[in-house]
Design an enzyme around this catalytic site. Structure first.
Site, PDB file in Angstrom:
ATOM      1  N   SER A  93     -29.410 -54.956-139.335  1.00  0.00           N
ATOM      2  CA  SER A  93     -30.600 -54.229-140.089  1.00  0.00           C
ATOM      3  C   SER A  93     -31.566 -53.252-138.939  1.00  0.00           C
ATOM      4  CB  SER A  93     -31.045 -55.205-140.891  1.00  0.00           C
ATOM      5  OG  SER A  93     -32.211 -54.804-141.838  1.00  0.00           O
ATOM      6  N   ASP A 170     -25.190 -57.472-149.713  1.00  0.00           N
ATOM      7  CA  ASP A 170     -26.605 -56.986-149.294  1.00  0.00           C
ATOM      8  C   ASP A 170     -27.328 -56.580-150.522  1.00  0.00           C
ATOM      9  OD1 ASP A 170     -28.512 -55.449-147.692  1.00  0.00           O
ATOM     10  OD2 ASP A 170     -27.276 -56.579-146.237  1.00  0.00           O
ATOM     11  N   HIS A 206     -27.320 -59.758-146.652  1.00  0.00           N
ATOM     12  CA  HIS A 206     -27.997 -58.703-145.373  1.00  0.00           C
ATOM     13  C   HIS A 206     -28.066 -60.267-144.470  1.00  0.00           C
ATOM     14  CE1 HIS A 206     -29.656 -55.717-143.892  1.00  0.00           C
ATOM     15  NE2 HIS A 206     -30.763 -56.807-143.543  1.00  0.00           N
TER      16      HIS A 206
END
Length: 228
Positions: A93, A170, A206
């Site tokens: 991320s 995601d 995610h």
């Protein structure tokens, strides 16, 4: 900052130096700056691996210098088992953003880079725009570009190999926060895309389960480039 170091048994027994594989996350140690804990995408929740130039964030929000200078000096002076000439980097991320930008801004410093669901084009997504306005100021567009992997890859010289995994399920990808395709298109326009492996993983989100599923691939990617 909290830091975990794993030394494999062979490093402790043989005395031989071992390569270093660094994984970046997104949090910053709290510095008691007013407002720093109010959001997950700014302040202590997300330092974006920059050296802030806007007050009050200049008071310690210097993650770029910390990762590229302070931390390596501390690690390699404290752990003689670590090989400072063989270092690879990865992240998830915002940590993926950090991995890509640190690699691209420091040619030769890292043997390889990979990323899970990175924020690949922050100047064109809400997360990045919020962070860069806060850390640099709205009028510092050139400074923004200096910490955007999609902008940096346009300037890269020579061969380039990068492994990126993104889940098609995601939510942040769906919300146009990650923009990995922009990164690949910029690399292609600059003739640097041949070694970029963007893998869109069907239905993955995610979470850290996503990371755990493909972590072995990223370790193997680093090991190949580190000669391990």
């Amino acid at each position: 900052m909290e830091l975990n170091v794993f030394l494999p048994p062979q490093a402790l027994k043989s005395g031989a130096k071992v390569p270093v594989f660094t994984r970046l996350t997104h949090r910053v140690g709290g510095l008691q700056i007013e407002g720093e804990d109010e959001a997950y995408d700014f302040g202590s929740g997300a330092g974006f691996y920059v050296d802030a130039t806007k007050e009050p964030w200049t008071k310690g929000y210097n993650m770029y210098s910390y990762i590229t200078k302070e931390l390596p000096e501390a690690l390699f002076s404290s752990f003689k088992e670590l090989d400072s000439d063989r270092v690879s980097i990865t992240g998830h991320s915002m940590g993926g953003h950090g991995a890509l930008t640190l690699f691209l801004k420091n040619p030769g410093k890292y043997k390889s880079v990979s990323a899970f669901a990175p924020i690949a084009n922050p100047i064109n997504c809400p997360w990045g725009q919020k962070a860069f306005k806060g850390y640099f100021g709205e009028d510092q567009q050139q400074k923004w570009k200096e910490h955007d992997a999609t902008e940096l890859v346009k300037q890269w010289k020579g061969p380039l190999e990068i492994l990126i995994d993104v889940g098609t399920g995601d939510n942040f990808y769906k919300q146009k926060q990650l923009l990995p395709e922009n990164f690949v298109e910029a690399a292609k326009a600059a003739g640097n895309d041949k070694g970029i492996n963007l893998r869109m993983q069907p239905d993955y989100d995610h979470s850290y389960y996503f990371m755990a599923t493909f972590a072995d691939d990223h370790v193997a990617w680093a090991a190949k480039h580190l000669g391990a």
